[in-house]
Design a protein around this motif. Structure first.
Motif, PDB file in Angstrom:
ATOM      1  N   ALA A  14       0.825  -1.203   0.000  1.00 33.22           N
ATOM      2  CA  ALA A  14       0.000   0.000   0.000  1.00 33.22           C
ATOM      3  C   ALA A  14       0.862   1.257   0.000  1.00 33.22           C
ATOM      4  O   ALA A  14       0.491   2.273  -0.605  1.00 33.22           O
ATOM      5  CB  ALA A  14      -0.933  -0.006   1.211  1.00 33.22           C
ATOM      6  N   ILE A  15       2.031   1.211   0.673  1.00 32.10           N
ATOM      7  CA  ILE A  15       2.945   2.356   0.650  1.00 32.10           C
ATOM      8  C   ILE A  15       3.447   2.605  -0.766  1.00 32.10           C
ATOM      9  O   ILE A  15       3.496   3.752  -1.247  1.00 32.10           O
ATOM     10  CB  ILE A  15       4.121   2.115   1.617  1.00 32.10           C
ATOM     11  N   ALA A  16       3.816   1.511  -1.454  1.00 30.03           N
ATOM     12  CA  ALA A  16       4.273   1.654  -2.839  1.00 30.03           C
ATOM     13  C   ALA A  16       3.162   2.225  -3.726  1.00 30.03           C
ATOM     14  O   ALA A  16       3.400   3.084  -4.583  1.00 30.03           O
ATOM     15  CB  ALA A  16       4.743   0.305  -3.374  1.00 30.03           C
ATOM     16  N   LEU A  17       1.922   1.748  -3.505  1.00 26.55           N
ATOM     17  CA  LEU A  17       0.787   2.271  -4.272  1.00 26.55           C
ATOM     18  C   LEU A  17       0.563   3.746  -3.968  1.00 26.55           C
ATOM     19  O   LEU A  17       0.249   4.542  -4.859  1.00 26.55           O
ATOM     20  CB  LEU A  17      -0.471   1.461  -3.937  1.00 26.55           C
ATOM     21  N   THR A  18       0.733   4.126  -2.694  1.00 24.01           N
ATOM     22  CA  THR A  18       0.555   5.525  -2.303  1.00 24.01           C
ATOM     23  C   THR A  18       1.557   6.424  -3.014  1.00 24.01           C
ATOM     24  O   THR A  18       1.218   7.531  -3.451  1.00 24.01           O
ATOM     25  CB  THR A  18       0.717   5.664  -0.773  1.00 24.01           C
ATOM     26  N   LEU A  19       2.791   5.964  -3.140  1.00 24.17           N
ATOM     27  CA  LEU A  19       3.807   6.749  -3.856  1.00 24.17           C
ATOM     28  C   LEU A  19       3.376   6.970  -5.307  1.00 24.17           C
ATOM     29  O   LEU A  19       3.528   8.078  -5.847  1.00 24.17           O
ATOM     30  CB  LEU A  19       5.160   6.033  -3.806  1.00 24.17           C
ATOM     31  N   GLY A  20       2.849   5.922  -5.928  1.00 29.19           N
ATOM     32  CA  GLY A  20       2.400   6.054  -7.313  1.00 29.19           C
ATOM     33  C   GLY A  20       1.253   7.034  -7.464  1.00 29.19           C
ATOM     34  O   GLY A  20       1.232   7.857  -8.390  1.00 29.19           O
ATOM     35  N   MET A  21       0.287   6.958  -6.522  1.00 29.54           N
ATOM     36  CA  MET A  21      -0.859   7.861  -6.611  1.00 29.54           C
ATOM     37  C   MET A  21      -0.458   9.287  -6.271  1.00 29.54           C
ATOM     38  O   MET A  21      -0.996  10.247  -6.835  1.00 29.54           O
ATOM     39  CB  MET A  21      -1.970   7.391  -5.675  1.00 29.54           C
ATOM     40  N   ALA A  22       0.487   9.453  -5.341  1.00 28.94           N
ATOM     41  CA  ALA A  22       0.930  10.797  -4.968  1.00 28.94           C
ATOM     42  C   ALA A  22       1.655  11.465  -6.130  1.00 28.94           C
ATOM     43  O   ALA A  22       1.442  12.655  -6.399  1.00 28.94           O
ATOM     44  CB  ALA A  22       1.829  10.722  -3.745  1.00 28.94           C
ATOM     45  N   ILE A  23       2.526  10.734  -6.825  1.00 26.14           N
ATOM     46  CA  ILE A  23       3.246  11.330  -7.949  1.00 26.14           C
ATOM     47  C   ILE A  23       2.297  11.598  -9.109  1.00 26.14           C
ATOM     48  O   ILE A  23       2.510  12.518  -9.910  1.00 26.14           O
ATOM     49  CB  ILE A  23       4.435  10.428  -8.377  1.00 26.14           C
ATOM     50  N   ASP A  24       1.216  10.826  -9.198  1.00 31.33           N
ATOM     51  CA  ASP A  24       0.218  11.081 -10.242  1.00 31.33           C
ATOM     52  C   ASP A  24      -0.394  12.463 -10.059  1.00 31.33           C
ATOM     53  O   ASP A  24      -0.664  13.171 -11.028  1.00 31.33           O
ATOM     54  CB  ASP A  24      -0.857  10.000 -10.175  1.00 31.33           C
ATOM     55  N   ALA A  25      -0.613  12.872  -8.797  1.00 29.19           N
ATOM     56  CA  ALA A  25      -1.157  14.203  -8.526  1.00 29.19           C
ATOM     57  C   ALA A  25      -0.176  15.279  -8.977  1.00 29.19           C
ATOM     58  O   ALA A  25      -0.577  16.298  -9.553  1.00 29.19           O
ATOM     59  CB  ALA A  25      -1.460  14.339  -7.037  1.00 29.19           C
ATOM     60  N   ASN A  26       1.118  15.059  -8.731  1.00 25.70           N
ATOM     61  CA  ASN A  26       2.114  16.035  -9.168  1.00 25.70           C
ATOM     62  C   ASN A  26       2.208  16.107 -10.689  1.00 25.70           C
ATOM     63  O   ASN A  26       2.427  17.184 -11.258  1.00 25.70           O
ATOM     64  CB  ASN A  26       3.489  15.683  -8.587  1.00 25.70           C
ATOM     65  N   VAL A  27       2.060  14.961 -11.368  1.00 24.10           N
ATOM     66  CA  VAL A  27       2.052  14.962 -12.833  1.00 24.10           C
ATOM     67  C   VAL A  27       0.891  15.789 -13.354  1.00 24.10           C
ATOM     68  O   VAL A  27       1.035  16.586 -14.306  1.00 24.10           O
ATOM     69  CB  VAL A  27       1.993  13.514 -13.369  1.00 24.10           C
ATOM     70  N   LEU A  28      -0.287  15.638 -12.735  1.00 18.36           N
ATOM     71  CA  LEU A  28      -1.445  16.435 -13.140  1.00 18.36           C
ATOM     72  C   LEU A  28      -1.163  17.927 -12.983  1.00 18.36           C
ATOM     73  O   LEU A  28      -1.475  18.733 -13.868  1.00 18.36           O
ATOM     74  CB  LEU A  28      -2.666  16.043 -12.301  1.00 18.36           C
ATOM     75  N   ILE A  29      -0.568  18.287 -11.840  1.00 22.70           N
ATOM     76  CA  ILE A  29      -0.277  19.703 -11.593  1.00 22.70           C
ATOM     77  C   ILE A  29       0.721  20.228 -12.618  1.00 22.70           C
ATOM     78  O   ILE A  29       0.514  21.302 -13.231  1.00 22.70           O
ATOM     79  CB  ILE A  29       0.272  19.886 -10.168  1.00 22.70           C
ATOM     80  N   ASN A  30       1.800  19.491 -12.836  1.00 22.56           N
ATOM     81  CA  ASN A  30       2.832  19.949 -13.765  1.00 22.56           C
ATOM     82  C   ASN A  30       2.298  20.068 -15.183  1.00 22.56           C
ATOM     83  O   ASN A  30       2.629  21.026 -15.918  1.00 22.56           O
ATOM     84  CB  ASN A  30       4.026  18.999 -13.739  1.00 22.56           C
ATOM     85  N   GLU A  31       1.479  19.131 -15.602  1.00 23.75           N
ATOM     86  CA  GLU A  31       0.923  19.203 -16.962  1.00 23.75           C
ATOM     87  C   GLU A  31      -0.068  20.354 -17.103  1.00 23.75           C
ATOM     88  O   GLU A  31      -0.169  20.963 -18.166  1.00 23.75           O
ATOM     89  CB  GLU A  31       0.261  17.873 -17.317  1.00 23.75           C
ATOM     90  N   ARG A  32      -0.830  20.652 -16.029  1.00 28.83           N
ATOM     91  CA  ARG A  32      -1.744  21.791 -16.107  1.00 28.83           C
ATOM     92  C   ARG A  32      -0.959  23.100 -16.191  1.00 28.83           C
ATOM     93  O   ARG A  32      -1.356  24.024 -16.901  1.00 28.83           O
ATOM     94  CB  ARG A  32      -2.670  21.810 -14.886  1.00 28.83           C
ATOM     95  N   VAL A  33       0.171  23.187 -15.468  1.00 25.40           N
ATOM     96  CA  VAL A  33       1.016  24.380 -15.581  1.00 25.40           C
ATOM     97  C   VAL A  33       1.566  24.496 -17.004  1.00 25.40           C
ATOM     98  O   VAL A  33       1.579  25.588 -17.602  1.00 25.40           O
ATOM     99  CB  VAL A  33       2.165  24.316 -14.551  1.00 25.40           C
ATOM    100  N   ARG A  34       2.009  23.387 -17.572  1.00 22.37           N
ATOM    101  CA  ARG A  34       2.504  23.401 -18.958  1.00 22.37           C
ATOM    102  C   ARG A  34       1.406  23.840 -19.926  1.00 22.37           C
ATOM    103  O   ARG A  34       1.654  24.615 -20.862  1.00 22.37           O
ATOM    104  CB  ARG A  34       2.995  22.003 -19.338  1.00 22.37           C
ATOM    105  N   GLU A  35       0.192  23.345 -19.681  1.00 21.52           N
ATOM    106  CA  GLU A  35      -0.922  23.697 -20.566  1.00 21.52           C
ATOM    107  C   GLU A  35      -1.190  25.204 -20.530  1.00 21.52           C
ATOM    108  O   GLU A  35      -1.445  25.825 -21.566  1.00 21.52           O
ATOM    109  CB  GLU A  35      -2.165  22.925 -20.151  1.00 21.52           C
ATOM    110  N   GLU A  36      -1.143  25.773 -19.332  1.00 18.65           N
ATOM    111  CA  GLU A  36      -1.358  27.220 -19.213  1.00 18.65           C
ATOM    112  C   GLU A  36      -0.254  27.988 -19.925  1.00 18.65           C
ATOM    113  O   GLU A  36      -0.503  29.023 -20.578  1.00 18.65           O
ATOM    114  CB  GLU A  36      -1.407  27.612 -17.736  1.00 18.65           C
ATOM    115  N   LEU A  37       0.970  27.488 -19.821  1.00 22.67           N
ATOM    116  CA  LEU A  37       2.076  28.147 -20.517  1.00 22.67           C
ATOM    117  C   LEU A  37       1.910  28.045 -22.031  1.00 22.67           C
ATOM    118  O   LEU A  37       2.197  29.002 -22.777  1.00 22.67           O
ATOM    119  CB  LEU A  37       3.409  27.528 -20.097  1.00 22.67           C
ATOM    120  N   ARG A  38       1.448  26.897 -22.511  1.00 18.71           N
ATOM    121  CA  ARG A  38       1.212  26.750 -23.959  1.00 18.71           C
ATOM    122  C   ARG A  38       0.130  27.700 -24.436  1.00 18.71           C
ATOM    123  O   ARG A  38       0.160  28.153 -25.574  1.00 18.71           O
ATOM    124  CB  ARG A  38       0.819  25.310 -24.271  1.00 18.71           C
ATOM    125  N   ASN A  39      -0.818  27.987 -23.571  1.00 20.45           N
ATOM    126  CA  ASN A  39      -1.919  28.872 -23.953  1.00 20.45           C
ATOM    127  C   ASN A  39      -1.554  30.349 -23.825  1.00 20.45           C
ATOM    128  O   ASN A  39      -2.404  31.220 -24.022  1.00 20.45           O
ATOM    129  CB  ASN A  39      -3.151  28.592 -23.097  1.00 20.45           C
TER     130      ASN A  39
END
Length: 627
Positions: free
Chosen positions: A503-528
């Motif tokens: 479950a700890i390993a799964l938590t790491l995966g889900m936590a980094i998924d949230a950061n990927v979402l944030i980083n991609e949304r920042v990139r999207e705003e920059l592209r726009n």
């Protein structure tokens, strides 16, 4: 726009301090120790044993690094296994004069080597489950039908005695399935019997049948009463198992109810399955005897001799007492024992319920021995100890007995538990059995640690390579997430198992998924075409709703596993649910705090380090330069 107020940074700093403090104990390891606990159900251990053990160690020239009382046992910590073994031998010799009948269990143990200043803050390491430490696991099935049948048999005998005492004639009493069927010769007698049974046994639902022929009265347990009998049977079995497992000297045993009719027993560190089965299946009985208290008998007791017809026992306080060899009643005649209060003096008391045979014998004995003492003895493995020896004040009829006088509320509860736990309330069958060796547990810890570590390192390297500074922030937030998760598990004293590591390993995966979402949304705003400061603000704000939705759906599944799961499933669910909470905090609030601290002070921010911002076409609006 991208500045945190001071109080938010204070909260982030305090969360880091909390994580460090409560994660730290897990790195100190364990020290060899000796554990002293009571070997007899009627013998309580208190903090005075700390002084006794300390004196024994001083006389033997053995120095301990810690000596304390934890409520159930006295534990002494040592610097080496050699001192541990010497201390065990010295304490055993001093406390147990008769090795064949030990009064105290002196067992080897392992204790956390956490410094006292951390322990004072309740900063303790996590417990390790069987799959990480080794030991045995049993899943026991309680025979609920037999529990109800035993209680119903007792009630059938009680009803037979009551009707005879009230001179109410019947044509036969039989137990048919889960009901008691009482036959009568006429309806008037049946009505009289109905009133008597309803008054004395309110837990029974009575139904009149046989209107066209022989009048009958059918008694069945009410639904709530049947559930109460079954629950009491499980609780009594758990108490009995707890008393028996104390003999093994197991550190942190798990004995808990699972579902309505199952009991889980986990014994970390125990490798002898045959010994564990022997302890779990051990039988104990209750006996009621008269006290030998004539002047000659008391003189013999004072002189250290045992007169003819008597036996020597010990009371709860260790005082010697002489009892008649003749056994008046046994535990087979006891239906129930509950703590309560005396109706007249309002003092704590224990209320006993006997079956029909026991009630009749008890009535006759108490009528003939008013003013004398009667002892209740717990007999286990051929050794008996006196639980209580009250004075008979008057004849006791009806099968309901009260024990009172010089007892606290806690003592009354303890006596009631001892009387109920003399033997199992219902048969139990081992339906699942697992044994895990200590070497396998060590391998599981090592492999689980390595898998989590290398998974974390791989994720961190990828994030830094792909998102540059924002990737570094994500890796730091991931570290904080892991830190807070371990701290929460330690604070709650949760038991970490192999599914928990997964479950700890799964938590790491889900936590980094949230950061990927944030980083991609920042990139999207920059592209726009948004400015870097506006892109950071919009990226975090817009990603928050998606992160919250995904975590809530995962939380629902985790809570369902927590409620309906058992064993390893629950261990996984606990870590999973806590990991979701820490991941939302670290991935969103902590990472934004770092970004705001680094970029928020710059009014004219020309670019941010978030990797290559890919443009879908050359026709796209120009964006700020990226590093």
């Amino acid at each position: 726009m991208n500045r945190y107020p001071v109080w938010k940074y204070v909260v982030l700093a305090l969360s880091l301090v909390f994580g460090l403090l409560y994660t730290l104990p897990n790195f100190f390891g364990e020290a060899p120790a000796v554990q002293v606990s009571s070997a007899k159900a009627t013998q309580k251990i208190d903090d005075s044993m700390v002084g006794r053990v300390g004196d024994i160690l001083s006389k033997a020239g053995i120095e301990s690094t810690g000596l304390f009382f934890d409520g159930n046992s006295v534990k002494a910590r040592f610097a080496s296994t050699d001192l541990q073994l010497r201390a065990k031998d010295a304490i055993s010799r001093a406390l147990n004069a008769d090795p064949d009948d030990p009064s105290w269990i002196v067992a080897l143990n392992l204790l956390s080597d956490t410094p006292r200043w951390l322990t004072a803050l309740h900063a303790l390491p996590m417990y390790l489950g069987l799959d990480l430490r080794g030991g045995v696991h049993f899943l026991l099935q309680v025979d609920m039908k037999e529990a109800l049948a035993k209680r119903m048999d007792g009630l059938a005998g009680d009803i037979r005695t009551q009707l005879r005492d009230r001179n109410i004639r019947h044509a036969g009493i039989d137990r048919v399935g889960d009901a008691i069927e009482i036959r009568f010769r006429d309806a008037d007698t049946r009505e009289r019997a109905r009133a008597q049974i309803a008054d004395s046994s309110p837990e029974l639902a009575l139904t009149e049948t046989g209107e066209g022929g022989e009048p009958k009265l059918v008694a069945r347990f009410r639904e709530d009463a049947a559930a109460r009998v079954q629950q009491n049977a499980v609780q009594q079995n758990i108490t009995t198992l707890s008393n028996r497992i104390n003999e093994l000297g197991v550190s942190e045993p798990v004995i808990q109810q699972q579902g309505p009719d199952r009991v889980v027993v986990q014994l970390p560190g125990v490798q002898d399955t045959a010994k564990a089965k022997d302890i779990l299946g051990r039988t104990a009985t209750l006996e009621v005897r008269m006290v030998c208290e004539s002047p000659d008998e008391l003189a013999a007791l004072a002189a250290g001799t045992v007169p003819f017809g008597c036996e020597r026992f010990a009371e709860r306080g260790g005082r010697p007492i002489l009892l008649r060899k003749q056994v008046i009643l046994t535990g087979a005649n006891l239906n129930d024992a509950q703590a309560g209060f005396d109706g007249q003096t309002h003092e704590p008391a224990v209320h006993l319920t006997l079956d029909a045979k026991g009630a009749r014998i008890f009535r006759d004995v108490t009528r003939e021995n008013i003013g004398r003492r009667m002892a209740i003895v717990l007999v286990e493995r051929g050794k008996g100890e006196v639980v209580t020896a009250p004075v008979i004040r008057s004849e006791i009829a009806g099968g309901r007995v009260q024990i009172s006088g010089s007892m606290t509320t806690q003592e009354a509860n303890d006596v009631a538990l001892l009387l109920r736990a003399g033997s199992l309330a219902a048969p139990m069958e081992i339906i699942e059995e697992r044994t895990i060796g200590p070497s396998l547990g060590a391998d599981n810890i090592r492999q689980g640690f390595h898998s989590t570590l290398w998974g974390f390192v791989t994720i961190a390297v990828f994030m830094v390579a792909y998102y540059h500074f924002f990737g570094l922030v994500s890796a730091i937030a991931l570290s904080v997430n892991l830190l807070l998760l371990v701290a929460l598990l330690s604070l709650l004293q949760a038991t970490l198992t192999l599914p928990g590591i997964a479950a700890i390993a799964l938590t790491l995966g889900m936590a980094i998924d949230a950061n990927v979402l944030i980083n991609e949304r920042v990139r999207e705003e920059l592209r726009n075409g948004a400015t870097p400061q506006a892109a950071i603000s919009a990226g975090y704000d817009n990603a928050w709703a998606t992160i919250l939705d995904s975590n809530i759906t995962s939380m629902i599944a985790g809570v369902a596993l927590l409620i309906f799961g058992s064993g390893p499933v629950r261990g996984f669910a606990v870590v999973h649910v806590l990991g979701l909470l820490t991941s939302m905090f670290s991935a969103v609030f902590f990472s934004r705090g770092l970004v705001n601290f680094w970029y928020g002070r710059r009014r004219k921010l020309a670019k941010v380090s978030i990797g290559q911002v890919w443009k879908p076409s050359t026709a796209a609006r120009p964006s700020a330069r990226q590093g």
